[in-house]
Design a protein around this motif. Structure first.
Motif, PDB file in Angstrom:
ATOM      1  N   HIS B  84      20.462  28.047 -26.414  1.00 11.81           N
ATOM      2  CA  HIS B  84      20.107  28.645 -25.121  1.00 11.81           C
ATOM      3  C   HIS B  84      21.310  28.619 -24.178  1.00 11.81           C
ATOM      4  CE1 HIS B  84      16.787  29.871 -22.367  1.00 11.81           C
ATOM      5  NE2 HIS B  84      17.675  29.502 -21.460  1.00 11.81           N
ATOM      6  N   LEU B  85      21.996  27.473 -24.187  1.00 11.58           N
ATOM      7  CA  LEU B  85      23.174  27.327 -23.318  1.00 11.58           C
ATOM      8  C   LEU B  85      24.262  28.333 -23.718  1.00 11.58           C
ATOM      9  CD1 LEU B  85      24.077  25.571 -20.966  1.00 11.58           C
ATOM     10  CD2 LEU B  85      24.980  23.920 -22.611  1.00 11.58           C
ATOM     11  N   ALA B  86      24.428  28.539 -25.029  1.00 15.82           N
ATOM     12  CA  ALA B  86      25.444  29.498 -25.494  1.00 15.82           C
ATOM     13  C   ALA B  86      25.085  30.924 -25.053  1.00 15.82           C
ATOM     14  CB  ALA B  86      25.558  29.431 -27.017  1.00 15.82           C
ATOM     15  N   ARG B  87      23.789  31.239 -25.101  1.00 11.16           N
ATOM     16  CA  ARG B  87      23.376  32.588 -24.667  1.00 11.16           C
ATOM     17  C   ARG B  87      23.560  32.756 -23.162  1.00 11.16           C
ATOM     18  NH1 ARG B  87      18.404  34.178 -28.651  1.00 11.16           N
ATOM     19  NH2 ARG B  87      19.764  34.406 -30.432  1.00 11.16           N
ATOM     20  N   LEU B  88      23.269  31.671 -22.433  1.00  9.87           N
ATOM     21  CA  LEU B  88      23.475  31.739 -20.981  1.00  9.87           C
ATOM     22  C   LEU B  88      24.960  31.930 -20.680  1.00  9.87           C
ATOM     23  CD1 LEU B  88      22.434  31.518 -18.090  1.00  9.87           C
ATOM     24  CD2 LEU B  88      22.578  29.026 -18.287  1.00  9.87           C
ATOM     25  N   LYS B  89      25.785  31.206 -21.438  1.00  5.51           N
ATOM     26  CA  LYS B  89      27.236  31.321 -21.223  1.00  5.51           C
ATOM     27  C   LYS B  89      27.699  32.753 -21.519  1.00  5.51           C
ATOM     28  CE  LYS B  89      31.552  29.033 -22.657  1.00  5.51           C
ATOM     29  NZ  LYS B  89      32.080  28.538 -21.388  1.00  5.51           N
ATOM     30  N   ARG B  90      27.154  33.339 -22.588  1.00  7.26           N
ATOM     31  CA  ARG B  90      27.526  34.719 -22.905  1.00  7.26           C
ATOM     32  C   ARG B  90      27.099  35.666 -21.784  1.00  7.26           C
ATOM     33  NH1 ARG B  90      25.385  38.241 -28.037  1.00  7.26           N
ATOM     34  NH2 ARG B  90      23.404  37.988 -26.967  1.00  7.26           N
ATOM     35  N   ALA B  91      25.888  35.453 -21.236  1.00  2.38           N
ATOM     36  CA  ALA B  91      25.409  36.316 -20.143  1.00  2.38           C
ATOM     37  C   ALA B  91      26.298  36.144 -18.911  1.00  2.38           C
ATOM     38  CB  ALA B  91      23.957  35.999 -19.813  1.00  2.38           C
ATOM     39  N   VAL B  92      26.709  34.904 -18.639  1.00  3.46           N
ATOM     40  CA  VAL B  92      27.560  34.632 -17.481  1.00  3.46           C
ATOM     41  C   VAL B  92      28.923  35.315 -17.666  1.00  3.46           C
ATOM     42  CG1 VAL B  92      28.810  32.795 -16.277  1.00  3.46           C
ATOM     43  CG2 VAL B  92      26.377  32.517 -16.790  1.00  3.46           C
ATOM     44  N   GLU B  93      29.436  35.261 -18.888  1.00  6.09           N
ATOM     45  CA  GLU B  93      30.729  35.913 -19.147  1.00  6.09           C
ATOM     46  C   GLU B  93      30.595  37.430 -19.095  1.00  6.09           C
ATOM     47  OE1 GLU B  93      32.521  32.321 -21.908  1.00  6.09           O
ATOM     48  OE2 GLU B  93      31.758  34.126 -22.862  1.00  6.09           O
ATOM     49  N   ARG B  94      29.473  37.923 -19.578  1.00  5.35           N
ATOM     50  CA  ARG B  94      29.264  39.365 -19.657  1.00  5.35           C
ATOM     51  C   ARG B  94      29.078  39.981 -18.270  1.00  5.35           C
ATOM     52  NH1 ARG B  94      24.525  41.269 -23.698  1.00  5.35           N
ATOM     53  NH2 ARG B  94      26.117  41.578 -25.265  1.00  5.35           N
ATOM     54  N   PHE B  95      28.309  39.301 -17.403  1.00  8.76           N
ATOM     55  CA  PHE B  95      27.943  39.918 -16.120  1.00  8.76           C
ATOM     56  C   PHE B  95      28.700  39.325 -14.929  1.00  8.76           C
ATOM     57  CE2 PHE B  95      24.130  40.328 -18.874  1.00  8.76           C
ATOM     58  CZ  PHE B  95      24.164  41.710 -19.002  1.00  8.76           C
ATOM     59  N   ALA B  96      29.457  38.244 -15.146  1.00  8.02           N
ATOM     60  CA  ALA B  96      30.261  37.629 -14.090  1.00  8.02           C
ATOM     61  C   ALA B  96      29.514  37.543 -12.761  1.00  8.02           C
ATOM     62  CB  ALA B  96      31.567  38.407 -13.933  1.00  8.02           C
ATOM     63  N   PRO B  97      28.395  36.819 -12.730  1.00 13.34           N
ATOM     64  CA  PRO B  97      27.622  36.747 -11.479  1.00 13.34           C
ATOM     65  C   PRO B  97      28.296  35.862 -10.437  1.00 13.34           C
ATOM     66  CG  PRO B  97      26.699  35.267 -13.096  1.00 13.34           C
ATOM     67  CD  PRO B  97      27.805  35.999 -13.800  1.00 13.34           C
ATOM     68  N   ALA B  98      27.928  36.101  -9.169  1.00 14.87           N
ATOM     69  CA  ALA B  98      28.481  35.275  -8.083  1.00 14.87           C
ATOM     70  C   ALA B  98      27.894  33.873  -8.138  1.00 14.87           C
ATOM     71  CB  ALA B  98      28.167  35.919  -6.740  1.00 14.87           C
ATOM     72  N   LEU B  99      26.605  33.774  -8.459  1.00 13.57           N
ATOM     73  CA  LEU B  99      25.936  32.481  -8.535  1.00 13.57           C
ATOM     74  C   LEU B  99      25.132  32.414  -9.832  1.00 13.57           C
ATOM     75  CD1 LEU B  99      24.468  32.170  -4.898  1.00 13.57           C
ATOM     76  CD2 LEU B  99      26.489  30.995  -5.805  1.00 13.57           C
ATOM     77  N   VAL B 100      25.003  31.191 -10.355  1.00 15.51           N
ATOM     78  CA  VAL B 100      24.144  30.960 -11.519  1.00 15.51           C
ATOM     79  C   VAL B 100      23.205  29.816 -11.154  1.00 15.51           C
ATOM     80  CG1 VAL B 100      24.039  30.366 -13.970  1.00 15.51           C
ATOM     81  CG2 VAL B 100      26.013  31.621 -13.084  1.00 15.51           C
ATOM     82  N   SER B 101      21.924  30.044 -11.300  1.00 15.13           N
ATOM     83  CA  SER B 101      20.981  29.000 -10.900  1.00 15.13           C
ATOM     84  C   SER B 101      19.975  28.699 -12.012  1.00 15.13           C
ATOM     85  CB  SER B 101      20.260  29.396  -9.609  1.00 15.13           C
ATOM     86  OG  SER B 101      19.758  30.706  -9.699  1.00 15.13           O
ATOM     87  N   GLU B 102      19.420  27.499 -11.908  1.00 11.13           N
ATOM     88  CA  GLU B 102      18.382  27.018 -12.831  1.00 11.13           C
ATOM     89  C   GLU B 102      17.393  26.200 -12.005  1.00 11.13           C
ATOM     90  OE1 GLU B 102      17.684  27.201 -16.195  1.00 11.13           O
ATOM     91  OE2 GLU B 102      19.295  28.639 -16.588  1.00 11.13           O
TER      92      GLU B 102
END
Lengths: 263, 288
Positions: B84-102
């Motif tokens: 799950h963490l790897a997929r989140l990391k891929r999404a973060v790299e892909r979309f370069a969001p300003a903030l990431v929250s959980e």
């Protein structure tokens, strides 16, 4: 004092087991969780039931999103009942609900093994493959110029690569017609199951879903390619089950529809 | 067609954005509505490809974006889910969001998931545990996470801290920022009998980087009134009042209008966002 791990284990047992009805506060798992909650017994049970209902309705919603035709065929009430029983036997194993319905076709197959709803499992299997295909990345288009550089003597050893969003499907029921009739806005048509099934290649290309009917030879050939067989061996496999299989025509067809993307 | 990497987004503006939901993808792309920023649920964009990933890539080219996860189960006593963490990391790299929250919650144990945001007991053990996990997730992602307070319908006998003491403690121990959901505070305050103002006063000002606003509903649960965080109604007057209070204490922050069930038209959501902006502007003028 209850450890964090023990608290979580008892809570989750209560949320995932037994019936999802609020009245079912008597099950052993629910009873074991209630003392953890800072409220008198009946209030604790009612509060826990809020979570139980959410857990079950989240999964039902995810299954409905993956299996819209099955949902329409069986109706909301039966679908929710089956979804609830399914998730008790096959709890989600992931923080993302997309894969939660992977075992749903097999579950329906066991549930309706020999009754008049035996076709439901095949409709579900079809919908699962559609979901898989719709979530695949579009690869770069086949580079035909590269293929032209291959010496004819080397063709036999080529291993053709299938589009990642290609899925092969076969059923003894007319599943594609059942599915098409139950996902649109129009009233579903009456379909005679006795008309039989077909073998299909499902393919998502550029966000559009395409269905291609397959001959026996084409089916066996694509299965062989999917298994990684080199070209010559895959053609032998296809011809073993279908004398009429034409390898050159098949290669031309499946490259042109985008089912083969590389080698 | 393949989603491409984009440049990191500038910080989200300290104004109101909207939770991006699939029914609005097409109209956002067709009409480019006047919305300051969008927040998307991370898990909805975990796939290799497909329509959702494609839409978010295009929306991200036009709007600042935040990614908001619901499935990392940070409070779980299971090992952190590497896939799950790897997929989140891929999404973060892909979309370069300003903030990431959980979320400050758990949803799984022994490999089984409830796929719901379950509250933690507010104990020293849980505080240390979840702080370590947030720190590990931040290390894996290579960036700070914002952690959101959840709404809750149960509290535990073993809790020894208030929720705000717990959240403030987690921010200090893990180095995370705080996403303060004002509707969740209001819902939990009603359900557990604490004062919303005490909650706000217990949260360090500098840690708060985003607000969430949403609607709730009231149910009868075994004879008592419970508020349920349905995200299926307009923001209530009481939560707008709490937003005013939060603006006075924390100042303007990126503020999200969340709506997840019975999703209305984009116009309804933009009207709620304009109301949040107007409220912030009025307070700003008063203070000037």
């Amino acid at each position: 004092m209850t450890s964090l791990h023990e608290l979580q284990s008892r809570l989750l047992d209560a949320l995932l087991s037994g019936s999802a009805e609020p009245a079912d506060s008597a099950s052993a798992n629910v009873a074991a969780a209630l003392p953890l909650i800072d409220a008198p017994g009946p209030a604790a049970a009612a509060r826990l039931a809020v979570y139980r209902q959410t857990v079950h309705s989240n999964v039902a919603a995810a299954l409905r999103s993956t299996y819209p035709a099955v949902w329409r065929l069986v109706g909301e009430d039966y679908f929710r009942k089956v979804a609830r029983e399914f998730i008790i036997r096959h709890p989600s194993e992931c923080g993302d609900l997309t894969p939660v319905g992977a075992l749903f076709p097999a579950y329906l197959a066991r549930l309706h093994d020999h009754d008049e709803y035996a076709y439901l499992a095949d409709v579900a299997r079809f919908e699962w493959l559609i979901q898989e295909a719709l979530l695949c990345l579009e690869p770069p288009p086949f580079d035909l110029a590269r293929l032209r550089l291959v010496a004819p003597a080397a063709y036999d050893a080529l291993r053709f690569v299938l589009h990642p969003a290609l899925r092969l499907f076969e059923s003894r029921y007319p599943v594609r017609r059942i599915w098409e009739s139950n996902v649109g806005a129009a009233e579903p048509e009456s379909i005679d199951l006795a008309v039989g099934g077909e073998r299909l290649a499902l393919l998502q290309r550029r966000l559009q879903l395409h269905f291609h009917a397959l001959t026996t030879g084409e089916w066996c050939w694509l299965e062989a390619l999917a298994a990684g067989e080199p070209f010559a061996a895959s053609v032998e496999t296809a011809m073993a089950s279908d004398d009429a299989f034409d390898a050159v025509a098949a290669l031309r067809r499946f490259v042109s529809i985008g089912a083969i993307v590389d080698f | 067609m393949a989603p491409h990497l984009v440049q990191p987004t500038p910080p989200l503006p300290a104004s109101a954005g909207i939770g991006l939901r699939a029914p609005h993808h097409a109209s956002v792309l067709a009409d480019s509505p006047d919305v300051a920023w969008f927040e998307a649920h991370s898990e909805n964009y975990f796939a290799d490809g497909g329509a959702h990933v494609e839409c978010l890539s295009r929306i991200r080219e036009r709007y600042p974006l935040s990614l908001h996860g619901v499935g990392l189960s940070l409070g779980s006593t299971d090992p952190l889910n590497a896939q799950h963490l790897a997929r989140l990391k891929r999404a973060v790299e892909r979309f370069a969001p300003a903030l990431v929250s959980e979320h400050l919650s758990w949803s799984s144990v022994k490999g089984r998931f409830a796929n719901d945001l379950l509250p933690l007991p507010y104990t020293e053990e849980a505080l240390r545990h979840v702080s370590r996990r947030i720190a590990a997730a931040q290390d894996a992602l290579g960036r700070q996470l914002l952690i959101e307070n959840v709404s809750s319908y149960v509290s535990y006998r073993c809790s020894s801290l208030t929720e705000w003491e717990f959240l403030a403690g987690v921010a200090v121990e893990s180095g995370c920022g705080i996403l303060l959901d004002l509707n969740n505070i209001y819902v939990s305050a009603h359900n557990h009998g604490f004062a919303c103002v005490d909650y706000l006063e217990g949260i360090p000002v500098d840690a708060v980087q985003e607000f969430h606003l949403a609607g709730h509903t009231r149910i009868d649960a075994g004879g008592e009134s419970l508020l349920i965080d349905t995200h299926g109604a307009p923001v209530s007057d009481a939560v707008w009042d709490l937003y005013r209070h939060a603006l006075r204490r924390f100042g303007a922050r990126p503020t999200l209008i969340e709506w997840d069930t019975d999703i209305p038209s984009l116009e309804v959501l933009t009207a709620e966002a304009r109301r949040a902006d107007a409220l912030e502007a009025a307070l700003h003028d008063l203070a000037a």
